[in-house]
Design a protein around this motif. Structure first.
Motif, PDB file in Angstrom:
ATOM      1  N   LEU A 129      53.590  34.663  35.679  1.00 12.46           N
ATOM      2  CA  LEU A 129      53.130  35.934  35.137  1.00 12.46           C
ATOM      3  C   LEU A 129      52.046  35.711  34.092  1.00 12.46           C
ATOM      4  CD1 LEU A 129      53.284  38.990  34.740  1.00 12.46           C
ATOM      5  CD2 LEU A 129      55.217  38.618  33.174  1.00 12.46           C
ATOM      6  N   GLN A 130      52.267  34.776  33.174  1.00 10.92           N
ATOM      7  CA  GLN A 130      51.285  34.515  32.120  1.00 10.92           C
ATOM      8  C   GLN A 130      49.994  33.906  32.681  1.00 10.92           C
ATOM      9  OE1 GLN A 130      51.574  35.642  29.004  1.00 10.92           O
ATOM     10  NE2 GLN A 130      53.459  36.556  29.776  1.00 10.92           N
ATOM     11  N   LEU A 131      50.115  33.073  33.699  1.00 12.34           N
ATOM     12  CA  LEU A 131      48.925  32.538  34.352  1.00 12.34           C
ATOM     13  C   LEU A 131      48.105  33.648  34.999  1.00 12.34           C
ATOM     14  CD1 LEU A 131      50.208  29.265  36.073  1.00 12.34           C
ATOM     15  CD2 LEU A 131      48.501  29.429  34.255  1.00 12.34           C
ATOM     16  N   SER A 132      48.803  34.606  35.605  1.00 15.51           N
ATOM     17  CA  SER A 132      48.116  35.738  36.236  1.00 15.51           C
ATOM     18  C   SER A 132      47.350  36.553  35.202  1.00 15.51           C
ATOM     19  CB  SER A 132      49.129  36.613  36.979  1.00 15.51           C
ATOM     20  OG  SER A 132      48.508  37.756  37.515  1.00 15.51           O
ATOM     21  N   ILE A 133      47.995  36.814  34.071  1.00 14.91           N
ATOM     22  CA  ILE A 133      47.344  37.581  33.000  1.00 14.91           C
ATOM     23  C   ILE A 133      46.123  36.830  32.475  1.00 14.91           C
ATOM     24  CG2 ILE A 133      47.628  38.434  30.638  1.00 14.91           C
ATOM     25  CD1 ILE A 133      50.583  38.957  31.341  1.00 14.91           C
ATOM     26  N   ALA A 134      46.285  35.525  32.226  1.00 15.48           N
ATOM     27  CA  ALA A 134      45.173  34.724  31.702  1.00 15.48           C
ATOM     28  C   ALA A 134      44.042  34.633  32.721  1.00 15.48           C
ATOM     29  CB  ALA A 134      45.672  33.328  31.335  1.00 15.48           C
ATOM     30  N   HIS A 135      44.390  34.509  33.995  1.00 14.09           N
ATOM     31  CA  HIS A 135      43.375  34.401  35.039  1.00 14.09           C
ATOM     32  C   HIS A 135      42.564  35.696  35.137  1.00 14.09           C
ATOM     33  CE1 HIS A 135      41.488  32.713  38.535  1.00 14.09           C
ATOM     34  NE2 HIS A 135      41.853  33.722  39.308  1.00 14.09           N
ATOM     35  N   GLU A 136      43.248  36.827  35.044  1.00 13.60           N
ATOM     36  CA  GLU A 136      42.545  38.113  35.095  1.00 13.60           C
ATOM     37  C   GLU A 136      41.614  38.271  33.902  1.00 13.60           C
ATOM     38  OE1 GLU A 136      45.392  41.223  35.449  1.00 13.60           O
ATOM     39  OE2 GLU A 136      46.080  40.598  37.455  1.00 13.60           O
ATOM     40  N   ARG A 137      42.061  37.839  32.717  1.00 19.68           N
ATOM     41  CA  ARG A 137      41.197  37.910  31.531  1.00 19.68           C
ATOM     42  C   ARG A 137      39.976  37.008  31.704  1.00 19.68           C
ATOM     43  NH1 ARG A 137      42.232  40.058  26.861  1.00 19.68           N
ATOM     44  NH2 ARG A 137      41.224  38.392  25.655  1.00 19.68           N
ATOM     45  N   ALA A 138      40.197  35.806  32.267  1.00 18.51           N
ATOM     46  CA  ALA A 138      39.074  34.901  32.478  1.00 18.51           C
ATOM     47  C   ALA A 138      38.070  35.456  33.483  1.00 18.51           C
ATOM     48  CB  ALA A 138      39.614  33.539  32.947  1.00 18.51           C
ATOM     49  N   LEU A 139      38.569  36.041  34.564  1.00 14.80           N
ATOM     50  CA  LEU A 139      37.663  36.606  35.577  1.00 14.80           C
ATOM     51  C   LEU A 139      36.860  37.776  35.008  1.00 14.80           C
ATOM     52  CD1 LEU A 139      39.855  36.578  38.818  1.00 14.80           C
ATOM     53  CD2 LEU A 139      37.914  35.087  38.247  1.00 14.80           C
ATOM     54  N   ALA A 140      37.535  38.623  34.226  1.00 10.39           N
ATOM     55  CA  ALA A 140      36.839  39.755  33.614  1.00 10.39           C
ATOM     56  C   ALA A 140      35.753  39.268  32.656  1.00 10.39           C
ATOM     57  CB  ALA A 140      37.835  40.650  32.871  1.00 10.39           C
ATOM     58  N   TYR A 141      36.068  38.200  31.918  1.00 13.29           N
ATOM     59  CA  TYR A 141      35.076  37.629  31.003  1.00 13.29           C
ATOM     60  C   TYR A 141      33.910  37.044  31.778  1.00 13.29           C
ATOM     61  CZ  TYR A 141      32.776  34.566  27.732  1.00 13.29           C
ATOM     62  OH  TYR A 141      31.813  33.940  26.988  1.00 13.29           O
ATOM     63  N   GLN A 142      34.188  36.248  32.805  1.00 11.96           N
ATOM     64  CA  GLN A 142      33.127  35.584  33.569  1.00 11.96           C
ATOM     65  C   GLN A 142      32.205  36.601  34.243  1.00 11.96           C
ATOM     66  OE1 GLN A 142      34.936  32.748  36.261  1.00 11.96           O
ATOM     67  NE2 GLN A 142      36.180  31.867  34.611  1.00 11.96           N
ATOM     68  N   SER A 143      32.749  37.754  34.618  1.00 13.65           N
ATOM     69  CA  SER A 143      31.928  38.756  35.294  1.00 13.65           C
ATOM     70  C   SER A 143      30.819  39.308  34.388  1.00 13.65           C
ATOM     71  CB  SER A 143      32.812  39.908  35.787  1.00 13.65           C
ATOM     72  OG  SER A 143      33.342  40.648  34.698  1.00 13.65           O
ATOM     73  N   ARG A 144      30.958  39.145  33.082  1.00 12.82           N
ATOM     74  CA  ARG A 144      29.943  39.613  32.136  1.00 12.82           C
ATOM     75  C   ARG A 144      28.749  38.674  32.079  1.00 12.82           C
ATOM     76  NH1 ARG A 144      33.890  39.844  27.242  1.00 12.82           N
ATOM     77  NH2 ARG A 144      31.945  39.613  26.066  1.00 12.82           N
ATOM     78  N   TYR A 145      28.907  37.448  32.627  1.00 17.16           N
ATOM     79  CA  TYR A 145      27.831  36.467  32.530  1.00 17.16           C
ATOM     80  C   TYR A 145      27.479  35.887  33.902  1.00 17.16           C
ATOM     81  CZ  TYR A 145      28.991  36.787  27.605  1.00 17.16           C
ATOM     82  OH  TYR A 145      29.220  37.267  26.335  1.00 17.16           O
TER      83      TYR A 145
END
Length: 310
Positions: free
Chosen positions: A294-310
Protein backbone atom coordinates in the motif's frame (compact mmCIF):
# COMPACT_ATOMS: atom_id res chain seq x y z
CA UNK A 1 24.00 12.98 14.75
CA UNK A 2 24.81 10.01 12.51
CA UNK A 3 27.37 8.45 10.24
CA UNK A 4 26.89 8.29 6.47
CA UNK A 5 29.63 6.82 4.27
CA UNK A 6 29.57 6.92 0.47
CA UNK A 7 32.04 5.27 -1.87
CA UNK A 8 32.46 4.84 -5.60
CA UNK A 9 34.00 1.62 -6.86
CA UNK A 10 34.46 0.89 -10.58
CA UNK A 11 31.86 3.49 -11.53
CA UNK A 12 29.13 2.38 -9.12
CA UNK A 13 28.27 3.91 -5.75
CA UNK A 14 27.07 2.64 -2.40
CA UNK A 15 25.91 4.72 0.58
CA UNK A 16 25.62 3.26 4.08
CA UNK A 17 24.29 4.80 7.30
CA UNK A 18 22.19 4.39 10.44
CA UNK A 19 18.69 5.52 11.45
CA UNK A 20 19.00 6.94 14.97
CA UNK A 21 17.64 10.46 15.60
CA UNK A 22 19.36 12.02 18.62
CA UNK A 23 16.69 13.98 20.46
CA UNK A 24 16.72 14.26 24.24
CA UNK A 25 12.98 14.99 24.18
CA UNK A 26 12.28 11.44 22.97
CA UNK A 27 12.79 8.14 24.74
CA UNK A 28 15.76 5.97 23.84
CA UNK A 29 13.37 3.63 22.02
CA UNK A 30 12.03 6.53 19.92
CA UNK A 31 15.56 7.68 19.15
CA UNK A 32 16.56 4.14 18.15
CA UNK A 33 13.63 3.88 15.72
CA UNK A 34 14.63 7.30 14.38
CA UNK A 35 14.17 7.83 10.67
CA UNK A 36 15.59 7.17 7.23
CA UNK A 37 18.69 9.31 6.64
CA UNK A 38 19.55 8.01 3.16
CA UNK A 39 16.66 8.90 0.90
CA UNK A 40 15.96 7.92 -2.71
CA UNK A 41 14.25 10.86 -4.41
CA UNK A 42 14.42 9.65 -8.02
CA UNK A 43 16.02 6.59 -9.64
CA UNK A 44 19.07 8.77 -10.30
CA UNK A 45 19.17 10.84 -7.11
CA UNK A 46 19.98 9.82 -3.54
CA UNK A 47 20.49 12.15 -0.57
CA UNK A 48 21.96 11.39 2.85
CA UNK A 49 22.01 13.80 5.77
CA UNK A 50 23.55 14.33 9.19
CA UNK A 51 23.02 16.95 11.88
CA UNK A 52 19.84 18.86 12.71
CA UNK A 53 16.88 16.67 11.77
CA UNK A 54 14.48 19.63 11.52
CA UNK A 55 16.55 21.26 8.78
CA UNK A 56 16.72 17.96 6.89
CA UNK A 57 12.97 17.52 7.29
CA UNK A 58 12.34 20.96 5.76
CA UNK A 59 14.47 19.98 2.77
CA UNK A 60 13.15 16.46 2.15
CA UNK A 61 9.66 15.92 3.54
CA UNK A 62 7.12 16.84 0.86
CA UNK A 63 9.82 17.74 -1.68
CA UNK A 64 7.60 16.47 -4.53
CA UNK A 65 5.17 19.27 -3.73
CA UNK A 66 7.84 21.95 -4.11
CA UNK A 67 8.97 23.78 -7.24
CA UNK A 68 12.34 22.07 -7.62
CA UNK A 69 13.45 20.02 -10.64
CA UNK A 70 15.12 16.96 -9.13
CA UNK A 71 16.29 15.86 -12.58
CA UNK A 72 18.62 18.87 -12.86
CA UNK A 73 21.86 18.16 -10.96
CA UNK A 74 22.86 21.81 -10.58
CA UNK A 75 19.46 22.84 -9.25
CA UNK A 76 19.50 19.95 -6.78
CA UNK A 77 22.92 20.93 -5.44
CA UNK A 78 21.85 24.57 -5.09
CA UNK A 79 18.69 23.46 -3.27
CA UNK A 80 20.51 21.38 -0.66
CA UNK A 81 23.25 24.01 -0.28
CA UNK A 82 20.54 26.55 0.55
CA UNK A 83 19.03 24.26 3.18
CA UNK A 84 22.48 23.54 4.60
CA UNK A 85 23.15 27.27 4.94
CA UNK A 86 19.77 27.76 6.62
CA UNK A 87 20.78 25.37 9.40
CA UNK A 88 23.71 26.32 11.63
CA UNK A 89 26.93 26.05 9.58
CA UNK A 90 29.99 25.54 11.72
CA UNK A 91 28.01 24.52 14.83
CA UNK A 92 27.09 21.17 16.35
CA UNK A 93 23.62 21.56 14.79
CA UNK A 94 24.92 22.00 11.27
CA UNK A 95 22.99 19.93 8.75
CA UNK A 96 25.23 18.42 6.09
CA UNK A 97 24.29 16.39 3.03
CA UNK A 98 25.79 13.82 0.71
CA UNK A 99 24.19 13.96 -2.72
CA UNK A 100 24.74 11.11 -5.18
CA UNK A 101 23.54 11.50 -8.76
CA UNK A 102 23.45 9.31 -11.85
CA UNK A 103 23.50 11.20 -15.15
CA UNK A 104 23.35 9.89 -18.69
CA UNK A 105 26.45 10.76 -20.71
CA UNK A 106 25.71 13.14 -23.57
CA UNK A 107 25.46 11.44 -26.97
CA UNK A 108 26.01 8.00 -25.39
CA UNK A 109 22.55 6.49 -24.80
CA UNK A 110 22.57 3.91 -22.04
CA UNK A 111 25.90 5.11 -20.65
CA UNK A 112 25.88 6.73 -17.21
CA UNK A 113 28.24 8.49 -14.85
CA UNK A 114 27.72 8.44 -11.08
CA UNK A 115 28.97 11.31 -8.92
CA UNK A 116 29.15 12.06 -5.20
CA UNK A 117 28.90 15.57 -3.73
CA UNK A 118 29.33 16.73 -0.14
CA UNK A 119 27.34 19.76 1.01
CA UNK A 120 29.09 21.16 4.09
CA UNK A 121 31.05 24.19 5.31
CA UNK A 122 28.75 26.44 3.24
CA UNK A 123 29.88 24.92 -0.07
CA UNK A 124 29.39 22.00 -2.43
CA UNK A 125 32.40 19.73 -2.94
CA UNK A 126 32.79 17.10 -5.63
CA UNK A 127 34.08 13.98 -3.90
CA UNK A 128 36.56 11.65 -5.57
CA UNK A 129 35.64 8.02 -4.76
CA UNK A 130 34.79 8.43 -1.07
CA UNK A 131 32.96 10.78 1.30
CA UNK A 132 31.40 10.81 4.75
CA UNK A 133 29.38 13.05 7.05
CA UNK A 134 28.49 12.77 10.72
CA UNK A 135 30.27 11.84 13.93
CA UNK A 136 34.06 12.01 13.69
CA UNK A 137 34.57 9.48 16.52
CA UNK A 138 32.21 7.07 14.81
CA UNK A 139 34.06 7.50 11.53
CA UNK A 140 37.39 6.82 13.24
CA UNK A 141 35.98 3.55 14.59
CA UNK A 142 34.55 2.77 11.17
CA UNK A 143 37.99 3.24 9.60
CA UNK A 144 39.66 1.10 12.25
CA UNK A 145 37.28 -1.81 11.67
CA UNK A 146 37.53 -1.38 7.90
CA UNK A 147 41.30 -1.74 8.01
CA UNK A 148 41.67 -4.36 10.75
CA UNK A 149 38.42 -6.34 10.60
CA UNK A 150 38.39 -6.41 14.42
CA UNK A 151 35.03 -5.80 16.12
CA UNK A 152 33.94 -5.77 19.76
CA UNK A 153 30.66 -7.61 19.30
CA UNK A 154 30.29 -10.56 21.65
CA UNK A 155 27.12 -11.76 19.93
CA UNK A 156 27.48 -13.71 16.66
CA UNK A 157 25.92 -12.02 13.64
CA UNK A 158 24.71 -13.90 10.56
CA UNK A 159 23.53 -12.05 7.49
CA UNK A 160 22.00 -12.86 4.12
CA UNK A 161 21.90 -9.97 1.68
CA UNK A 162 21.14 -9.18 -1.96
CA UNK A 163 23.88 -6.80 -3.03
CA UNK A 164 22.95 -6.76 -6.71
CA UNK A 165 21.71 -8.80 -9.64
CA UNK A 166 25.18 -9.42 -11.08
CA UNK A 167 28.65 -10.01 -9.63
CA UNK A 168 30.95 -6.99 -9.27
CA UNK A 169 34.04 -8.35 -7.49
CA UNK A 170 35.71 -5.09 -6.43
CA UNK A 171 32.41 -3.38 -5.62
CA UNK A 172 31.05 -6.36 -3.69
CA UNK A 173 34.25 -6.78 -1.66
CA UNK A 174 34.33 -3.09 -0.73
CA UNK A 175 30.63 -3.05 0.14
CA UNK A 176 30.91 -6.20 2.30
CA UNK A 177 33.76 -4.65 4.26
CA UNK A 178 31.83 -1.39 4.72
CA UNK A 179 28.70 -3.22 5.87
CA UNK A 180 30.69 -5.04 8.54
CA UNK A 181 32.39 -1.83 9.69
CA UNK A 182 29.14 0.16 9.83
CA UNK A 183 27.43 -2.59 11.81
CA UNK A 184 30.35 -2.56 14.25
CA UNK A 185 29.88 1.19 14.77
CA UNK A 186 26.13 0.74 15.33
CA UNK A 187 26.72 -2.09 17.82
CA UNK A 188 29.49 -0.35 19.76
CA UNK A 189 28.08 1.17 23.01
CA UNK A 190 30.67 3.96 22.83
CA UNK A 191 29.05 5.45 19.71
CA UNK A 192 25.78 6.41 21.35
CA UNK A 193 24.61 8.73 18.57
CA UNK A 194 25.01 6.17 15.79
CA UNK A 195 22.46 3.39 16.20
CA UNK A 196 19.23 1.90 14.93
CA UNK A 197 19.02 0.04 11.64
CA UNK A 198 21.75 -0.05 9.03
CA UNK A 199 20.59 1.45 5.73
CA UNK A 200 22.27 0.60 2.43
CA UNK A 201 21.77 2.12 -1.03
CA UNK A 202 23.58 0.92 -4.14
CA UNK A 203 23.67 2.00 -7.78
CA UNK A 204 23.15 -0.64 -10.44
CA UNK A 205 22.40 -0.34 -14.16
CA UNK A 206 22.06 3.44 -13.88
CA UNK A 207 19.60 3.47 -10.95
CA UNK A 208 19.67 3.59 -7.15
CA UNK A 209 17.96 1.08 -4.87
CA UNK A 210 17.98 -0.06 -1.25
CA UNK A 211 19.45 -3.50 -0.69
CA UNK A 212 17.53 -6.22 1.12
CA UNK A 213 19.03 -8.30 3.90
CA UNK A 214 18.09 -10.58 6.77
CA UNK A 215 20.21 -10.20 9.88
CA UNK A 216 20.35 -12.68 12.76
CA UNK A 217 22.01 -11.82 16.06
CA UNK A 218 22.21 -14.49 18.73
CA UNK A 219 23.97 -17.55 20.03
CA UNK A 220 23.53 -20.71 17.98
CA UNK A 221 21.45 -23.34 19.80
CA UNK A 222 21.91 -26.91 18.42
CA UNK A 223 18.67 -28.88 18.33
CA UNK A 224 20.46 -32.20 18.47
CA UNK A 225 23.81 -33.77 19.30
CA UNK A 226 24.39 -35.46 15.95
CA UNK A 227 26.47 -33.76 13.21
CA UNK A 228 24.35 -31.68 10.86
CA UNK A 229 21.51 -31.33 13.36
CA UNK A 230 19.22 -28.32 12.88
CA UNK A 231 20.05 -25.17 14.80
CA UNK A 232 18.01 -22.38 16.36
CA UNK A 233 18.74 -18.90 17.65
CA UNK A 234 15.86 -18.92 20.10
CA UNK A 235 13.67 -15.89 20.65
CA UNK A 236 13.83 -12.67 22.63
CA UNK A 237 14.24 -14.51 25.97
CA UNK A 238 17.43 -16.09 24.60
CA UNK A 239 18.69 -12.69 23.46
CA UNK A 240 18.21 -13.20 19.74
CA UNK A 241 17.28 -10.44 17.31
CA UNK A 242 16.18 -11.37 13.79
CA UNK A 243 15.13 -8.67 11.33
CA UNK A 244 14.31 -8.40 7.65
CA UNK A 245 15.42 -5.05 6.19
CA UNK A 246 14.32 -3.83 2.77
CA UNK A 247 11.43 -6.21 2.17
CA UNK A 248 9.78 -5.47 -1.22
CA UNK A 249 11.90 -2.37 -1.88
CA UNK A 250 11.54 -0.85 -5.35
CA UNK A 251 14.14 0.84 -7.56
CA UNK A 252 14.12 4.60 -7.11
CA UNK A 253 11.36 4.63 -4.47
CA UNK A 254 12.32 6.16 -1.11
CA UNK A 255 10.62 3.61 1.14
CA UNK A 256 12.52 1.23 3.41
CA UNK A 257 10.55 -1.41 5.34
CA UNK A 258 12.06 -3.11 8.40
CA UNK A 259 10.37 -6.14 9.95
CA UNK A 260 11.39 -7.58 13.33
CA UNK A 261 10.81 -11.31 13.11
CA UNK A 262 11.62 -11.66 16.81
CA UNK A 263 9.34 -8.83 17.92
CA UNK A 264 6.58 -9.29 15.30
CA UNK A 265 6.47 -5.60 14.42
CA UNK A 266 7.27 -3.59 11.34
CA UNK A 267 8.45 -0.08 10.47
CA UNK A 268 8.04 1.59 7.10
CA UNK A 269 10.38 4.54 6.60
CA UNK A 270 9.02 6.98 3.98
CA UNK A 271 10.65 10.39 4.59
CA UNK A 272 9.38 12.13 1.43
CA UNK A 273 5.87 11.55 2.77
CA UNK A 274 6.67 11.83 6.49
CA UNK A 275 9.80 11.70 8.64
CA UNK A 276 7.74 9.73 11.16
CA UNK A 277 7.94 6.03 10.21
CA UNK A 278 4.72 4.06 9.92
CA UNK A 279 4.47 1.38 12.61
CA UNK A 280 2.75 -1.98 12.42
CA UNK A 281 2.46 -3.63 15.84
CA UNK A 282 1.95 -7.33 16.45
CA UNK A 283 1.69 -8.15 12.74
CA UNK A 284 2.64 -11.22 10.74
CA UNK A 285 5.03 -11.01 7.77
CA UNK A 286 2.07 -11.36 5.37
CA UNK A 287 0.15 -8.57 7.11
CA UNK A 288 3.24 -6.37 6.95
CA UNK A 289 3.71 -7.07 3.23
CA UNK A 290 0.21 -5.78 2.57
CA UNK A 291 1.06 -2.53 4.35
CA UNK A 292 4.30 -2.22 2.36
CA UNK A 293 2.47 -2.73 -0.93
CA UNK A 294 0.00 0.00 0.00
CA UNK A 295 2.75 2.47 0.94
CA UNK A 296 4.72 1.64 -2.20
CA UNK A 297 1.62 2.34 -4.28
CA UNK A 298 1.13 5.72 -2.60
CA UNK A 299 4.80 6.65 -3.04
CA UNK A 300 4.80 5.49 -6.66
CA UNK A 301 1.75 7.61 -7.48
CA UNK A 302 3.38 10.65 -5.86
CA UNK A 303 6.56 10.04 -7.87
CA UNK A 304 4.67 9.68 -11.15
CA UNK A 305 2.67 12.85 -10.49
CA UNK A 306 5.91 14.70 -9.75
CA UNK A 307 7.72 13.36 -12.83
CA UNK A 308 4.82 14.40 -15.07
CA UNK A 309 5.61 18.05 -14.24
CA UNK A 310 9.06 17.73 -15.84
Amino acid sequence: MTLIVARQVDGDVYIVGDTKFSDAANSEKEQYIGGLKIVLLTPGLCVGFAGDVLAAREAIQGIYDQDINLFDKNLVLEYFLEHHRKSHPGSADETTFIVAVICEIDEQPGKHVTEIFRVANSKVSWEDQTSHIGESDAFNLFQKVSHTGITKSEVPVFEFSKTGSKPRPNFDASLTNTLRAMQAVIDDPATLRVDGYRTVVISEDGQFKYIEYIQIKGQVIPLGAQPGAPISFGGAPEGSDIKHVGMLTAVGIGILPVYSITGRFGLIYRPEISFEPMRCKNCSPDEFRLQIELQLSIAHERALAYQSRY
